[in-house]
Design an enzyme around this catalytic site. Structure first.
Site, PDB file in Angstrom:
ATOM      1  N   LYS A 169       0.860  -1.191   0.000  1.00  0.00           N
ATOM      2  CA  LYS A 169       0.000   0.000   0.000  1.00  0.00           C
ATOM      3  C   LYS A 169       0.895   1.239   0.000  1.00  0.00           C
ATOM      4  O   LYS A 169       2.005   1.212   0.562  1.00  0.00           O
ATOM      5  CB  LYS A 169      -0.887  -0.038   1.251  1.00  0.00           C
ATOM      6  CG  LYS A 169      -1.969   1.020   1.306  1.00  0.00           C
ATOM      7  CD  LYS A 169      -2.871   0.770   2.513  1.00  0.00           C
ATOM      8  CE  LYS A 169      -3.960   1.819   2.665  1.00  0.00           C
ATOM      9  NZ  LYS A 169      -4.852   1.558   3.807  1.00  0.00           N
ATOM     10  N   SER A 187      -9.751   1.852   2.823  1.00  0.00           N
ATOM     11  CA  SER A 187      -8.846   2.638   2.021  1.00  0.00           C
ATOM     12  C   SER A 187      -7.830   1.831   1.207  1.00  0.00           C
ATOM     13  O   SER A 187      -7.240   2.360   0.287  1.00  0.00           O
ATOM     14  CB  SER A 187      -8.088   3.598   2.938  1.00  0.00           C
ATOM     15  OG  SER A 187      -7.265   2.878   3.834  1.00  0.00           O
ATOM     16  N   SER A 216     -10.089  -0.821   6.698  1.00  0.00           N
ATOM     17  CA  SER A 216      -9.463  -0.532   5.394  1.00  0.00           C
ATOM     18  C   SER A 216      -8.808  -1.715   4.701  1.00  0.00           C
ATOM     19  O   SER A 216      -8.396  -1.600   3.542  1.00  0.00           O
ATOM     20  CB  SER A 216      -8.428   0.581   5.547  1.00  0.00           C
ATOM     21  OG  SER A 216      -9.080   1.804   5.733  1.00  0.00           O
TER      22      SER A 216
END
Lengths: 486, 97
Positions: A75, A150, A174
């Site tokens: 990420k 997210s 997330s």
């Protein structure tokens, strides 16, 4: 679901493919598929090729770990030395960290191959990944729908087979929610099980790094590789899991006590409720004991979460002043003006909302009424979950009130968007582990996710419960047909 | 509780954020909804005044402290690699005239 990591690891060890050949396959797939789904925001192909070469040497020498030579994604908020890591925010434009996060350091030493950084909501603040400064990633299952957030880019990359696995971060859902929207597996470990060193902070008492994978066994393999105490994160814990979690997967759930709380199903789309309850029945049919529990405290979790997360964010994001890294405004008069201009131009709208709310709840006169009260209620929620886990081994719940919404249609207001996190935030407030596994699709063919929650450091129990479901349920979600198919 | 213009301006200063008058008005209205949402914790049965006085805010137990020993630092040139660090410092435009 396909056990991609086991299959690839076997192929690499038997010499059926080299890591360099596999990496080239993934690079070609990223080049072909990524323009359609915007899962990666920075690619590191040269670094991946170097990593693959080293991995082949490790494989040849016979000292390779389970993830050696396998291409993956991080990420965009997980640091790796020298590679762009921007939290998908203008304010970190051009930022190249000068050290490795502990998770990446562990994976790298096992011979992992990093293909790039995955798209996300700006500073991990959001539920759709639409607040990314690079534009939203698109859901490979249906590109007019969001990936969730997210960690949306990582979930999309795994779903579309352009990363064998990815690491995400989960502050309020997330990892689990985008995994659910994209029809893959997402594990949010116990707070403290995995080092946060090198994870760019959002809400430090809530953040946790975890894997997004194609299968439960894959999630266990990655969890085994990244967990452990770290002297650079004093909230990390030296917990003895009694061996690799991947070896604890038996699929035996006879006598497993499963708690089901009706409060988790309030306001949930009926198709999702039916899918999750069908899964509960499958457990019962196979020897699990179902226990109905009450969780009226659940409704308090949402404001508690947003008060604490925003308070921590307002403090954590104070460091972005334009002096030491990232974006700096071009025109300013003096140092104060530079800081104001840099922050006002660099942060997006949702981040500003959360900084202002966090500043408000920490300010003199409001601290007791909001922040301190939220901390008290947090302790009460923790106690209630502890009580439940005295009688149940796991809790089963939906992952989100709906399946993936269409792009641009996720709640008319910030508060509506916040409320969509109702199913996932209690796990972060309490620090317990949670796994999301696909459990069917809605009428439109979009994946539905089920959450299995356990007591702190109960990863082996939730992984095993998820493994049972994955092996027993009939095709809970169709496989994506593009990308690298093994 | 509605957020007054004065309070919003103070929060903006504390947050080191600047808003145009139109932006400030829009943000303030949005913040009203968000604060009303945060206010719902006051409907909670538990957590009264006595609890507030007597409870610690530390939900996370910090138990593992490492030895207070000097460790190797990152090299100066690495730390400065993200900015104009040509003279070995974080350089900004001249601000004292």
């Amino acid at each position: 679901m396909r056990e991609v990591l086991t299959v690839l690891s076997d192929m690499l060890r038997k010499g059926e493919i080299t890591s360099q050949e596999l990496t080239e396959k993934y690079i070609s797939a990223v080049e072909e598929v990524n323009p359609q789904i915007n899962a990666y925001v920075h690619t590191t192909f040269d670094f991946a090729r170097e990593g693959a070469k080293k991995a082949d040497e490790m494989l040849k020498a016979g000292n390779a770990g389970a993830l050696c030579g396998i291409p993956m994604a991080l990420k965009d908020n997980i640091c790796s030395d020298g590679h762009l890591t921007t939290c998908c925010s203008k304010i970190l434009r051009g930022f190249r960290p000068y050290y490795d996060s502990t998770v990446w350091s562990k994976l790298k030493s096992e011979g992992a191959v990093m293909l790039g950084k995955a798209n996300m909501d700006e500073f991990a603040m959001g539920s759709t990944s639409e607040s990314s400064c690079y534009g939203a990633p698109l859901n490979p299952r249906n590109t007019s729908h969001v990936t969730g957030g997210s960690s949306g880019g990582g979930a999309a990359a795994v779903c579309a087979n352009i990363a064998a696995y990815s690491l995400g971060s989960d502050t309020g859902g997330s990892i689990r929610q985008p995994a659910s929207y994209c029809g893959v597996v997402g594990l949010k470990p116990t707070y403290g099980a995995v080092s946060r060193y090198g994870l760019i902070a959002y809400g430090s008492s809530l953040d946790q790094i975890g894997p997004i994978t194609n299968s439960v066994k894959d999630a266990a393999l990655v969890f085994d590789a990244i967990r452990g105490v770290d002297e650079n994160d004093d909230t990390s814990v030296d917990y003895n899991y009694g061996g690799p979690s991947a070896n604890a997967l038996t699929g035996d759930i006879k006598g497993l006590k499963i708690g089901v709380a009706e409060e988790y199903f309030d306001g949930i789309n009926p198709e999702i409720k039916d899918a999750v309850m069908d899964a509960v029945k499958l457990y019962e049919k196979n020897g699990a004991e179902i226990i109905n529990v009450r969780l009226p405290i659940l409704k308090e979790a949402m404001p508690v979460y947003y008060i604490i997360a925003c308070a921590e964010a307002s403090s954590n994001l104070g460091r972005y002043d334009g002096i030491r890294y990232g974006y700096r405004a071009d025109n300013y008069e003096d140092i104060d003006d530079m800081i104001y201009c840099t922050r006002s131009e660099g942060f997006g709208r949702e981040v500003k909302h959360r900084i202002i709310l966090g500043t408000y709840v920490l300010s003199s006169g409001y601290y007791d009424a909001y922040y301190k009260k939220a901390c008290i209620l947090r302790n009460n929620i923790i106690k209630r979950f502890d009580d439940i886990f005295n009688t149940c081994d796991v809790l089963i719940a939906p992952n989100a009130p709906t399946t993936a919404p269409k792009l641009g249609h996720h709640g008319a207001s910030a508060v509506e968007m916040y409320l969509s996190d109702i199913c996932t935030v209690p796990v972060n407030i309490t620090g317990i582990p949670g796994i999301s596994v696909p459990c069917g699709t809605d009428k439109a063919g979009l994946p539905i996710g089920m959450q299995i929650l356990g007591k702190r450091f109960g990863e082996n129990t939730i992984l095993n419960a998820a493994y049972f479901y994955e092996k027993t349920a009939v095709s809970p979600v169709k496989e994506y047909e593009g990308g690298v198919r093994i | 509780m509605a957020l007054s213009k004065e309070d919003f301006d103070k929060l903006a200063v504390l947050s080191r954020l600047r808003f145009s008058p139109e932006e400030a008005e829009e943000f303030r209205n949005e913040m009203d909804d968000i604060i009303a949402f945060a206010d719902t914790i006051n409907n909670a049965v538990s957590g009264g005044t006595d609890d507030i006085k007597n409870t610690s805010v530390n939900a996370v137990a910090y138990t593992a402290l490492r030895e207070d020993a000097v460790r190797e630092s990152l090299p100066n040139e690495k730390i400065l690699s993200n900015v104009d660090g040509s003279r070995g410092f974080f350089n900004v435009k001249r601000c004292v005239k």
